[in-house]
Design an enzyme around this catalytic site. Sequence first.
Site, short mmCIF file in Angstrom:
data_model
loop_
_atom_site.label_atom_id
_atom_site.label_comp_id
_atom_site.label_asym_id
_atom_site.label_seq_id
_atom_site.Cartn_x
_atom_site.Cartn_y
_atom_site.Cartn_z
N LEU A 37 0.87 -1.16 0.00
CA LEU A 37 0.00 0.00 0.00
C LEU A 37 0.91 1.21 0.00
CD1 LEU A 37 -2.98 0.84 0.16
CD2 LEU A 37 -2.81 0.76 2.65
N ASP A 38 0.70 2.15 -0.92
CA ASP A 38 1.58 3.31 -1.07
C ASP A 38 1.85 3.97 0.28
OD1 ASP A 38 1.74 2.95 -3.77
OD2 ASP A 38 0.32 4.54 -4.28
N PRO A 39 3.08 4.46 0.50
CA PRO A 39 3.42 5.10 1.79
C PRO A 39 2.45 6.22 2.18
CG PRO A 39 5.40 4.76 0.50
CD PRO A 39 4.25 4.38 -0.39
N GLY A 40 2.00 7.01 1.22
CA GLY A 40 1.10 8.11 1.54
C GLY A 40 -0.34 7.69 1.78
N ALA A 41 -0.66 6.44 1.44
CA ALA A 41 -2.03 5.94 1.59
C ALA A 41 -2.25 5.36 2.98
CB ALA A 41 -2.32 4.89 0.53
#
Length: 290
Positions: A37-41
């Site tokens: 899962l994307d770091p910013g998500a």
Amino acid sequence: MNGILNILKPPGMTSHDVVSFVRRNLRTKKVGHTGTLDPGAAGVLPICIGKGTKIVEYLTEQGKEYICEVTFGNESDTCDKYGTFIYEEDKDYSHITKEMVNEKLELFKGRITQTPPIYSAIKINGQRAYDLARQGIEFEVPKREVTIYNIELLSFNLPKAQIKINCSKGTYVRSICRDLGNSLNCPAYMSFLLRTKTGPFDIDGSVILDDINLENIDNILYPINYGISMKELFIDDKFSDKVLNGNPIKLDGLSGYKDGEKVKAFIKPSTFIGVGHIKSNIFKIDKLMV
């Protein structure tokens, strides 16, 4: 300690960061995530522990649900707000209406072809795309087919729109936001992403990192079989030795199963033993969990 944690990943951490956190807090080494899962998500990130790591491949195959925010008027090299924006000033987005967005979203339903962002984990000749992009190397990201089971507009207030997406594994929501903008003749990027579901795990049943400790683990650890979305097969105890030794067994009453179908198997009354397959009324264990 064997099972699955349904973790609510906070923004700012990578999936690997969460795995490292679980290893430290639970003092165990055998830990694995079920898809990045994307770091910013933020959102649902199932983490497998102990023998639970044997089912990672089944969890990664399952569908996902996301809520994302798309912002119109600009775009970035990463297709989200964390990249470098292409335009110094936002482009005009005043022509976009709620009706136009709803109409274009219909184009994304079903089996579609999308191009992942250049800043993605896809491998190009053995190297991650984001590594090549950071080095300034030019390359082409291969297109991929994904399935959008449903996509709907939740709210609309220019320059932003909130969208709910149910999709197959491998879908890049950032690409959907970019492509939606292109379909409306206006640049766009993903400004927020929340994963609300993956397989049987949803956000309502997730736990925050502060709740993960040895004192609380029995209250939050799901059994291994919960994460496997397959039909159940209950086998009479008289076959247990053969099955546990990897031998195929012939069973009656398998008309409700398709030939070649994978199932999660139990020794009656309720002992989960692993995943196997059925072919011509014969069951064989493929992955033993006990």
